[in-house]
Design an enzyme around this catalytic site. Structure first.
Site, mmCIF file in Angstrom:
data_model
loop_
_atom_site.group_PDB
_atom_site.id
_atom_site.type_symbol
_atom_site.label_atom_id
_atom_site.label_comp_id
_atom_site.label_asym_id
_atom_site.label_seq_id
_atom_site.Cartn_x
_atom_site.Cartn_y
_atom_site.Cartn_z
ATOM 1 N N ARG A 136 13.870 61.126 -2.801
ATOM 2 C CA ARG A 136 13.247 62.374 -3.235
ATOM 3 C C ARG A 136 14.324 63.365 -3.644
ATOM 4 O O ARG A 136 15.347 63.487 -2.981
ATOM 5 C CB ARG A 136 12.396 62.949 -2.117
ATOM 6 C CG ARG A 136 11.207 62.055 -1.761
ATOM 7 C CD ARG A 136 10.493 62.540 -0.510
ATOM 8 N NE ARG A 136 9.502 61.586 -0.079
ATOM 9 C CZ ARG A 136 9.719 60.601 0.785
ATOM 10 N NH1 ARG A 136 10.928 60.441 1.308
ATOM 11 N NH2 ARG A 136 8.760 59.777 1.130
ATOM 12 N N PRO A 183 7.592 59.751 6.912
ATOM 13 C CA PRO A 183 8.474 60.641 7.663
ATOM 14 C C PRO A 183 8.211 60.556 9.170
ATOM 15 O O PRO A 183 7.092 60.343 9.601
ATOM 16 C CB PRO A 183 8.089 62.029 7.145
ATOM 17 C CG PRO A 183 6.621 61.906 6.901
ATOM 18 C CD PRO A 183 6.437 60.491 6.368
#
Length: 132
Positions: free
Chosen positions: A72, A2
């Protein structure tokens, strides 16, 4: 991924240790357990020019944008996002106490078809883990 981008109003300089905040965000991302360690990036951008609400002096903001890769579930993303937001929010409780501060956090998913990366840090971390 991320990748976190923190934008903040320049008038927070005396109230928030931005380097410490970057570390809080980095650690919060690690604690979620869903992000590869070698992909975590946290950067902060001081906004010298800004306008908030009705323009009165003394209002401030801090905005966090998190860009992540695909794959995800919504439930996993929401749980991680809530965990990160609560950690950051608690870290900034002293700034909230003045009632003139706004915090926002958004998560975006990068489309893998239009996202390119070259990152040997993953291999470095794996090699160090295997040797130590």
């Amino acid at each position: 991924m991320p990748h976190f981008t923190i934008e903040y109003s320049a008038n927070l300089d005396g109230a928030v240790d931005i380097s410490a905040l970057c570390e809080v965000v980095r650690n919060a991302a690690v604690q979620t357990g869903i992000f590869p360690l070698g992909g975590i990036r946290v950067r902060a951008i001081r906004c010298e020019h800004y306008a908030i609400a009705d323009g009165r002096a003394g209002l401030s903001f801090l905005d966090i944008l998190l860009r992540i890769g695909e794959g995800r579930s919504l439930e996993v993303r929401q749980k991680a996002g809530e965990q990160i937001f609560q950690t950051v929010s608690q870290h900034l409780d002293n700034v909230f106490a003045g009632g003139r501060f706004a915090l926002s956090f958004d998560m975006q998913i990068n489309d893998s078809a239009t996202s390119w990366k070259r990152n040997p840090i993953h291999d470095l971390l794996k090699a160090e883990a295997n040797n130590g």
